[in-house]
Motif scaffolding. Structure first.
Motif, PDB file in Angstrom:
ATOM      1  N   ASP A   4       2.878   1.511  -3.463  1.00 25.60           N
ATOM      2  CA  ASP A   4       2.104   1.759  -4.681  1.00 25.60           C
ATOM      3  C   ASP A   4       1.198   2.979  -4.590  1.00 25.60           C
ATOM      4  O   ASP A   4       0.910   3.621  -5.608  1.00 25.60           O
ATOM      5  CB  ASP A   4       1.254   0.528  -5.011  1.00 25.60           C
ATOM      6  CG  ASP A   4       2.108  -0.711  -5.271  1.00 25.60           C
ATOM      7  OD1 ASP A   4       3.271  -0.541  -5.687  1.00 25.60           O
ATOM      8  OD2 ASP A   4       1.614  -1.838  -5.051  1.00 25.60           O
ATOM      9  N   GLU A   5       0.746   3.329  -3.364  1.00 25.03           N
ATOM     10  CA  GLU A   5      -0.235   4.400  -3.233  1.00 25.03           C
ATOM     11  C   GLU A   5       0.360   5.702  -2.704  1.00 25.03           C
ATOM     12  O   GLU A   5       0.000   6.779  -3.183  1.00 25.03           O
ATOM     13  CB  GLU A   5      -1.384   3.949  -2.325  1.00 25.03           C
ATOM     14  CG  GLU A   5      -2.165   2.753  -2.864  1.00 25.03           C
ATOM     15  CD  GLU A   5      -3.247   2.286  -1.900  1.00 25.03           C
ATOM     16  OE1 GLU A   5      -3.615   3.077  -0.990  1.00 25.03           O
ATOM     17  OE2 GLU A   5      -3.732   1.150  -2.034  1.00 25.03           O
ATOM     18  N   GLN A   6       1.234   5.619  -1.694  1.00 25.68           N
ATOM     19  CA  GLN A   6       1.738   6.854  -1.088  1.00 25.68           C
ATOM     20  C   GLN A   6       3.115   7.281  -1.606  1.00 25.68           C
ATOM     21  O   GLN A   6       3.373   8.465  -1.805  1.00 25.68           O
ATOM     22  CB  GLN A   6       1.819   6.701   0.439  1.00 25.68           C
ATOM     23  CG  GLN A   6       0.488   6.844   1.149  1.00 25.68           C
ATOM     24  CD  GLN A   6      -0.201   5.522   1.368  1.00 25.68           C
ATOM     25  OE1 GLN A   6       0.449   4.526   1.655  1.00 25.68           O
ATOM     26  NE2 GLN A   6      -1.519   5.502   1.222  1.00 25.68           N
ATOM     27  N   ARG A  16       0.828  -1.206   0.000  1.00 23.03           N
ATOM     28  CA  ARG A  16       0.000   0.000   0.000  1.00 23.03           C
ATOM     29  C   ARG A  16       0.864   1.258   0.000  1.00 23.03           C
ATOM     30  O   ARG A  16       0.631   2.188  -0.779  1.00 23.03           O
ATOM     31  CB  ARG A  16      -0.916  -0.004   1.231  1.00 23.03           C
ATOM     32  CG  ARG A  16      -1.821   1.218   1.288  1.00 23.03           C
ATOM     33  CD  ARG A  16      -2.635   1.241   2.568  1.00 23.03           C
ATOM     34  NE  ARG A  16      -3.334   2.509   2.722  1.00 23.03           N
ATOM     35  CZ  ARG A  16      -3.881   2.927   3.857  1.00 23.03           C
ATOM     36  NH1 ARG A  16      -3.808   2.176   4.940  1.00 23.03           N
ATOM     37  NH2 ARG A  16      -4.484   4.095   3.927  1.00 23.03           N
TER      38      ARG A  16
END
Length: 712
Positions: free
Chosen positions: A134-136, A131
């Motif tokens: 890939d996201e932050q 997470r």
């Protein structure tokens, strides 16, 4: 430059809380290179020089220029706690994302989005959290103002505390926007490590031609007084510590090489009235924090610690560092002794090497290297799977212990062969080959480092100069303070009562063998018809072993007993083994069982049949109990190699033991009575569990397992 220097000096004085503070040699040079030139900098300076001041001051100046937040990659929670507190003193808004503050993550991410954070501290492991990665992370990289890699020797294969997760930083650095400065810092790096780290900092230049700036200072610590005291055995070393711990200045750290040694030593010192605590990899987070606070406030004389207490612990007035057993290289040793005397004129550093040091070094030297056969098995399973496999699922498919499997996956991930995603691990399809040449080079270097540590112990010259030269410090000169320069400064004698106390502690016997309560996940896929909880009517009871193989006392004699040279020979009728058999009887005498066993049964063994028989016979004779003999083999006995993970170990012994006709007849009159089950070494405990299950199925009310040794 004048404006930058004035602003930097103001920030430094705020950080340290002193209006007269000035930069140490090299500090402003590093700050200026980062802020004015936006370059990549490697700082190699001794502990206490002020590396954290460089990145906090640089952060404030870059933020004032409109730059985004700093990402600080930090290896330890203790280091993060110290750095967040230090940042607050300088007005730097620092937050961390780590495994201990998950409840704060959403608020931290909100503050990052609102540009209310100056420094984000993350662990190298967090960089591969799916997470976060890939996201932050992509959004953070787009607006990052400065990347800091603390304890940067971890990047290098040659660093004394190499970590696979740190190698991911090369990819992160290569993907940085052009012109974003990067700072790497360490206190312990020889020329090989410096070159390796600088090459990784230079990754992904894309036309940005400035070379990495290396700022390296002298490593000598004028406050440290080094010495080596060679004593004949563990009894003498512990007796010395009992006699003289209270004479060492202030409070400090006593390092041990293993968890058992640290815990045993701390117990002995506490029983003698010394205020000490154990600090190891088995110490939970809350207790670690409490131990750190007690030492920081001088409410304990010492923490008896493994290398778990190292990077990140910052007590400027630490008065001494003492080692019971030597680290495996001068570089690692310098890193640990550098904790002492950072803000004091004098601090004592004493090494008490042990005869077991080389065996411990050999074990740890290859623990971070992947096994070619196991790596291939992991990749095969991931290639065959249509969905991600979790680590427990993989553990049931490949014969690798959980800790080794996690390390192997990290190595394969860094090498690009696997990728961690939501739900587990997947194969990337990228071909992977075992880099034999690289690992052989690393292994050879480890051997050379071990010899260098032995040479440090034996040198008649200056010890500080030796350490500096081992770290390729060209400023090395004799210190004039160590036992090589100024003569022996430490007492060599020990009190008679200390020798007695140490001997009694080392002669202590009996460690618990915890019974298994659940069958391992994935065992069914290996042909084991068992899952979930082990029925209470089939479980063994809590047992006892004479000692752990890693114990300071009986561990040594047990390691010798099980050394390959002794093979399966019976325990010889020597004073040493007579004492060992007597110690086994003491374990049984001190055992607080609810009902005394009615008979003795042994586990059949291919490796040590005569040894187990002689121990079982001696116990039976001492307790005046009938010796019923061993269980029988079933289906040819255990299959597969020793070691491996829990599911495979169970499958190796499943359906391997039987109560034969003769033993069955002997057990009939003992229905509903306890039986003592004797084995040589307890490791995974599945042998005892499965053998004991057979006895329970034949009417034994309680199976009391006893082993000569507990492996760890």
């Amino acid at each position: 430059m004048t404006d930058i220097r004035a602003s930097a000096l103001l920030a430094l004085r705020t950080l340290v809380g002193r209006d007269d503070a000035e930069f140490h040699d090299g500090q402003f040079e590093a700050i200026e290179t980062l802020v004015a030139e936006r370059r990549r900098v490697l700082v190699v300076q001794r502990t206490g020089w002020g590396k954290s001041a460089v990145y906090f001051v640089a952060t404030l100046l870059l933020r004032a220029q409109g730059a985004g937040p700093t990402i600080l990659v930090s290896p330890l929670l203790a280091l993060m706690r110290d750095q967040v507190a230090a940042a607050a003193r300088a007005g730097v808004r620092a937050v961390s994302i780590n495994s201990s503050n998950q409840h704060e993550w959403d608020e931290t991410l909100r503050r990052l989005s609102a540009d209310e954070v100056d420094v984000l501290l993350v662990s190298p492991e967090r960089l591969n959290n799916p997470r976060f990665r890939d996201e932050q992370l992509p959004a953070l990289i787009d607006r990052i103002g400065l990347l800091v890699v603390d304890e940067a020797h971890c990047i290098s294969d040659w660093g004394h505390d190499f970590r696979p997760d740190y190698r991911r930083l090369r990819e992160l650095i290569a993907g940085m926007p052009t012109g974003v400065p990067v700072l790497a810092t360490t206190a312990t790096a020889n020329s090989r490590v410096v070159t390796d780290v600088a090459e990784q900092l230079d990754a992904g230049r894309r036309g940005f031609q400035h070379a990495v700036v290396t700022i390296r200072g002298p490593l000598a610590r004028a406050s440290l007084r080094l010495g080596v005291l060679r004593l004949p055995d563990n009894r003498a070393r512990l007796a010395w510590l009992l006699s003289h711990l209270g004479e060492l200045p202030g409070s400090g750290i006593v390092y041990a090489l293993t968890v058992s040694a640290a815990e045993d030593t701390a117990r002995l010192l506490r029983e003698a009235g010394h205020a000490v605590r154990a600090y190891t990899g088995r110490t939970d987070t809350e207790e670690r924090e409490e131990c750190e606070r007690l030492l920081m406030s001088n409410r304990v004389k010492a923490l008896v610690a493994t290398s778990a207490l190292g990077m990140g612990f910052d007590k400027p007035d630490l008065g001494f560092v003492l080692h019971l057993g030597a680290p495996s290289s001068p570089v690692a040793y310098y890193q640990q002794v550098g904790r002492a005397g950072r803000a004091t004129a004098n601090a004592d550093v004493l090494l008490l090497p042990g005869t077991e040091d080389t065996a411990i070094w050999e074990y740890f030297a290859t623990s971070s290297m992947p096994d070619e056969e196991k790596a291939a098995a992991v990749l095969d399973e991931l290639d065959r799977s249509d969905s991600p496999l979790s680590t427990p699922a993989l553990e049931a498919l490949v014969d690798v212990r959980r800790s080794r499997l996690e390390l192997l996956l990290k190595v394969l991930d860094v090498d690009g062969a696997v990728r961690r995603v939501q739900g587990g691990w997947v194969s990337t399809g990228v071909p992977w080959a075992y880099d034999r040449e690289r690992y052989e080079r690393i292994a050879a270097e480890r051997v050379a480092e071990q010899q260098s540590m032995i040479d440090y112990e034996r040198t008649s010259g200056c010890r500080m100069e030796y350490l500096q030269r081992a770290l390729d410090d060209e400023t090395a000169v004799a210190c004039g303070r160590c036992d090589g320069c100024a003569g022996v400064w430490y007492p060599a004698g020990v009190a008679a009562e200390a020798v007695s106390a140490a001997g009694a502690s080392l002669d202590r016997v009996g460690v618990a063998i915890e019974p298994r309560a659940q069958w391992p996940t994935g065992a069914a896929s290996l042909g084991v018809d068992a899952r979930g909880n082990i029925p209470h009517g089939e479980r063994i009871a809590a047992g006892r072993a004479l000692a752990r193989l890693t114990d300071l006392g009986w561990g040594g004699p047990l390691r010798e007993l099980f050394a390959p040279a002794t093979g399966g020979a019976p325990a010889p009728d020597t004073v040493a083994n007579a004492a060992m058999l007597a110690a086994c009887v003491r374990v049984l005498a001190e055992w607080d069982w609810e009902e005394r066993p009615a008979a003795v049964v042994s586990v059949p063994s291919r490796r040590h049949p005569e040894l187990i028989d002689s121990v079982a016979r001696s116990i039976a004779e001492a307790g005046r109990l009938p010796l019923l003999g061993p269980l029988d083999w079933r289906n040819g006995g255990p299959s597969g190699a020793s070691g491996g993970n829990s599911a495979y170990r169970l499958s190796n012994v499943w359906q391997s033991f039987a109560v034969g006709a003769e033993l069955g007849r002997a057990l009939e009159p003992l229905t509903g009575r306890p039986v003592l089950l004797v084995d040589d070494i307890a490791d995974s405990r599945w042998t005892l569990t499965v053998a004991g299950r057979e006895l329970r199925r034949h009417g034994v009310s309680v199976v009391l397992p006893f082993a000569l040794a507990l492996k760890s």
